[in-house]
Design a protein around this motif. Sequence first.
Motif, short mmCIF file in Angstrom:
data_model
loop_
_atom_site.label_atom_id
_atom_site.label_comp_id
_atom_site.label_asym_id
_atom_site.label_seq_id
_atom_site.Cartn_x
_atom_site.Cartn_y
_atom_site.Cartn_z
N LEU A 257 0.81 -1.21 0.00
CA LEU A 257 0.00 0.00 0.00
C LEU A 257 0.85 1.26 0.00
O LEU A 257 0.49 2.26 -0.62
CB LEU A 257 -0.92 0.00 1.23
CG LEU A 257 -1.88 1.18 1.37
CD1 LEU A 257 -2.88 1.20 0.22
CD2 LEU A 257 -2.60 1.12 2.71
N VAL A 280 -0.05 -3.71 4.48
CA VAL A 280 -0.21 -2.52 5.33
C VAL A 280 0.74 -2.48 6.51
O VAL A 280 0.76 -1.49 7.24
CB VAL A 280 -1.67 -2.40 5.82
CG1 VAL A 280 -2.62 -2.22 4.64
CG2 VAL A 280 -2.08 -3.62 6.65
N THR A 294 -3.59 1.47 12.01
CA THR A 294 -3.45 0.84 10.69
C THR A 294 -4.79 0.86 9.96
O THR A 294 -4.86 1.16 8.76
CB THR A 294 -2.95 -0.60 10.85
OG1 THR A 294 -1.65 -0.58 11.44
CG2 THR A 294 -2.87 -1.31 9.50
N ARG A 297 -5.55 4.28 8.57
CA ARG A 297 -4.78 4.55 7.35
C ARG A 297 -5.45 3.91 6.14
O ARG A 297 -5.57 4.53 5.08
CB ARG A 297 -3.37 4.00 7.53
CG ARG A 297 -2.47 4.11 6.31
CD ARG A 297 -1.18 3.36 6.55
NE ARG A 297 -0.37 3.25 5.35
CZ ARG A 297 0.43 2.22 5.10
NH1 ARG A 297 0.53 1.22 5.97
NH2 ARG A 297 1.14 2.18 3.98
N VAL A 298 -5.92 2.68 6.29
CA VAL A 298 -6.59 1.99 5.18
C VAL A 298 -7.90 2.69 4.84
O VAL A 298 -8.24 2.88 3.66
CB VAL A 298 -6.82 0.51 5.53
CG1 VAL A 298 -7.65 -0.17 4.45
CG2 VAL A 298 -5.50 -0.21 5.73
N TRP A 301 -7.24 5.81 2.87
CA TRP A 301 -6.87 5.45 1.50
C TRP A 301 -8.12 5.09 0.69
O TRP A 301 -8.28 5.51 -0.46
CB TRP A 301 -5.89 4.28 1.55
CG TRP A 301 -5.59 3.58 0.28
CD1 TRP A 301 -4.80 4.01 -0.73
CD2 TRP A 301 -6.05 2.27 -0.10
NE1 TRP A 301 -4.74 3.05 -1.72
CE2 TRP A 301 -5.49 1.98 -1.36
CE3 TRP A 301 -6.86 1.31 0.51
CZ2 TRP A 301 -5.75 0.78 -2.03
CZ3 TRP A 301 -7.11 0.12 -0.13
CH2 TRP A 301 -6.55 -0.14 -1.40
N LEU A 318 -6.54 -7.32 4.20
CA LEU A 318 -5.27 -6.74 4.66
C LEU A 318 -4.20 -7.82 4.79
O LEU A 318 -4.49 -8.95 5.22
CB LEU A 318 -5.46 -6.05 6.01
CG LEU A 318 -6.52 -4.96 6.10
CD1 LEU A 318 -6.46 -4.28 7.47
CD2 LEU A 318 -6.36 -3.93 4.99
N VAL A 339 -2.64 -7.33 11.25
CA VAL A 339 -3.58 -7.18 10.13
C VAL A 339 -4.93 -7.78 10.48
O VAL A 339 -5.98 -7.28 10.05
CB VAL A 339 -3.01 -7.78 8.82
CG1 VAL A 339 -1.78 -7.01 8.36
CG2 VAL A 339 -2.67 -9.27 8.96
#
Length: 349
Positions: A257, A280, A294, A297-298, A301, A318, A339
């Motif tokens: 990513l 990730v 985390t 952040r995803v 995005w 992930l 993840v």
Amino acid sequence: MTTPPDPPALVLPGGDGAAEPVPAPEPWGGASGVGSLPGADPAEALRTVVGELPGFAHLPELPGRGPGADMLGRSAALLVDLAVDLTPAGWRLVPRPGIDHQRAEEFLARDLDALHDVAEGWTGPFKVQAAGPWTLAAGLERTRGDRAVVDPGARRDLAQSLAEGLAAHVAAVRARVPGARVVVQLDEPSLPAVLQGGLPTASGFGKLGAVAADVVEQELAAVIRALPGPVVVHCCDRRVPLDLLRAAGAGGLSFDLGLVQDLDAVGTAVEAGVHLLPGVVPGTDATLPAPKATASRVAAWWRELGFPADDLPAAVTLTPACGLAGATPAYARAAMRQVREAAKYLLPE
């Protein structure tokens, strides 16, 4: 935080031979691994994967066992009617199997035995990995010393042999784990260099010529069409050709990513029903943020891509950014746990 529900059955490709993406309207599983892990005990590695990734496990690769357990040697062990041997320069195609080829086959057989012992009762998506046809052709030398990638005939033979061997491997996994819905991952780390003329010659003093994108797409598509079930293509290079992989029929795209900046290509893949497996967390030891960070952040995005937040769990799995073979066992376990926990934060409330 509750454990996410088991994902529904994967949508398998049709049998019309068309190089169309595999639709993925439902979750494949919130988190999975890329493939490789540290260590040398296949049963222990499988127990770790099944325990840490209960929604979408995979058959781990353990290159720390030595030659034959590495990506090229392990993939070569799947080849049908083709043999390899290990030379000081690397793996080479040879007329008949030798001790190195036999060792690679033995490693694979031990992994399948461990799979039966550890994961026989597994149900749901389960991933197996192998080098893709272009990376395999780039990494194997012909008898006279040049890379197989320069010879269209050698490439064709390798690709057909790989597809046949992988199909048999999938059948062997299904026989040992009847409840598994097997996903095949083709690892293509060498693909950007193939496209851009970045592969060194056998002498190391020059570069091989670039292969045209349409040729790369056609030959990759032929392998994808020949494989049973959904096919993921993994490449953690910043130059990963997402549009080409989608056009070749990949049902899933696995990438780092943090490296991929082409949001248009990512968005086009999502609109085409291609599943995303973004990496990730780092593949080697690093300080990990909280899982919620985390997940944030995803989510950011995904918003930048312009899709509704509720669509994310069905479209994204992930993973770590790359394989974990170079990490410590403790970090590898922590990365998988990271993840898995981050994926829970992405589920609709």
